[in-house]
Design an enzyme around this catalytic site. Sequence first.
Site, PDB file in Angstrom:
ATOM      1  N   SER A 152       0.838  -1.303  -0.001  1.00  0.00           N
ATOM      2  CA  SER A 152       0.076  -0.026  -0.055  1.00  0.00           C
ATOM      3  C   SER A 152       1.021   1.205   0.009  1.00  0.00           C
ATOM      4  O   SER A 152       1.864   1.140   0.524  1.00  0.00           O
ATOM      5  CB  SER A 152      -1.024   0.065   1.092  1.00  0.00           C
ATOM      6  OG  SER A 152      -1.751   1.464   1.290  1.00  0.00           O
ATOM      7  N   TYR A 165      -2.758  -1.556  10.265  1.00  0.00           N
ATOM      8  CA  TYR A 165      -2.699  -2.019   8.833  1.00  0.00           C
ATOM      9  C   TYR A 165      -1.449  -1.351   8.143  1.00  0.00           C
ATOM     10  O   TYR A 165      -0.813  -2.062   7.650  1.00  0.00           O
ATOM     11  CB  TYR A 165      -3.975  -1.204   8.095  1.00  0.00           C
ATOM     12  CG  TYR A 165      -4.127  -1.375   6.749  1.00  0.00           C
ATOM     13  CD1 TYR A 165      -4.472  -2.596   5.957  1.00  0.00           C
ATOM     14  CD2 TYR A 165      -3.498  -0.452   5.785  1.00  0.00           C
ATOM     15  CE1 TYR A 165      -4.495  -3.012   4.708  1.00  0.00           C
ATOM     16  CE2 TYR A 165      -3.792  -0.620   4.456  1.00  0.00           C
ATOM     17  CZ  TYR A 165      -4.034  -1.765   3.901  1.00  0.00           C
ATOM     18  OH  TYR A 165      -4.141  -1.874   2.588  1.00  0.00           O
TER      19      TYR A 165
END
Length: 271
Positions: A152, A165
Site C-alpha cells: 500500500s 494496517y
Amino acid sequence: MPSIKDSKCILIIGSTAGLGRALALSILALPSKPTVIVCGRRQERLDELVEAHGTDGRLKGFKLDVLADRASLKASVADVVQQYPGLDAVMFMSGIQHEYDFTEPESVDLDKVVDELNTNYLSVINMITFFLPHLIKVGKAGQPSFIYTVTSGLAVVPGPWVPNYCATKAALHSLSLTLNAQLKDQNVHVVEILPPLVESELHDHQGKREVLSKIWMPLDEFTALTMQELKSNDVQIPIGSSAKDYETFETGKLDAVNKLYEGRKAATQRK
C-alpha cells in the site's frame, strides 16, 4: 527482467472480490493465455467466478483460508503445487483493515490487531516460505517464477487512523525488498504493487464507503494502470497517489538494499 507476460500459471490468493478479482480476470485476458487459479475461503464465490469466466478451462478455483494454522497452510500449498505442477507465479492479494484510536486505548480490539497481522503479513511470509522450494525449482529449470506482493502507499507514509494496517503493509514492503535481493539470482522475481486508496470491499465494514467513494481511485482505473505496469520489468509498482510518496521517500532504497546484500555476501565469502 521477465514480466507477467511470461507467466504460464498464476495463483492469486484473495481473488474472489475487489482488487484481486479484477486483476485475476485481467491476467486471464492476457494474450499469453495463462492458467489463472483464483483462491479464497468462500467456495461459493470461487464456483461463481469459475462458472462465469472459466469457459475455456484456464480459470481454476482453489479454496484456502489465510487465517488457517501454519500446518494447514503448508498442506494447502502442497496440494496446489501437486494439482498444478506448472505453477510459476503467486500473487498475495488478501488483506483486512481496521481503524484504532490509541487515545482511547480501552477501545482497541487486540483480537482484531492479531487478525490483521496474521492476514496481511504472517500468513504471507508463511506461504512464501512454503511456495519457495517449488518456485526456486521452476526458476532453476529455466522458467521465470514470480512472487507478487500487494502492499500500500500507506506502507510508505502511514495513515494514523489505521496504524496497525500500515505497520503490516510496511513489514511486507520491507520483506519484498529483501526477498528481491535474495532471490534475484534464483530466477525468482519479487514484484511489489503499492496501491493508493482504491474502490474496494476492504472499507465496507468501516461504514465509510460513501465518504471514501468521493476520493478513491475507481477499481477499473486501478486495474488498467496496474496491468500496464505489470507488463513492464519494474519490481516495484506504485500506483496513482502512491507514486508521489514512493518517489519522495523510496527512491534509491532498492538499490541500497541490493548493494548492502551484495556487500554482506562478499564479506562473508572472504572469511
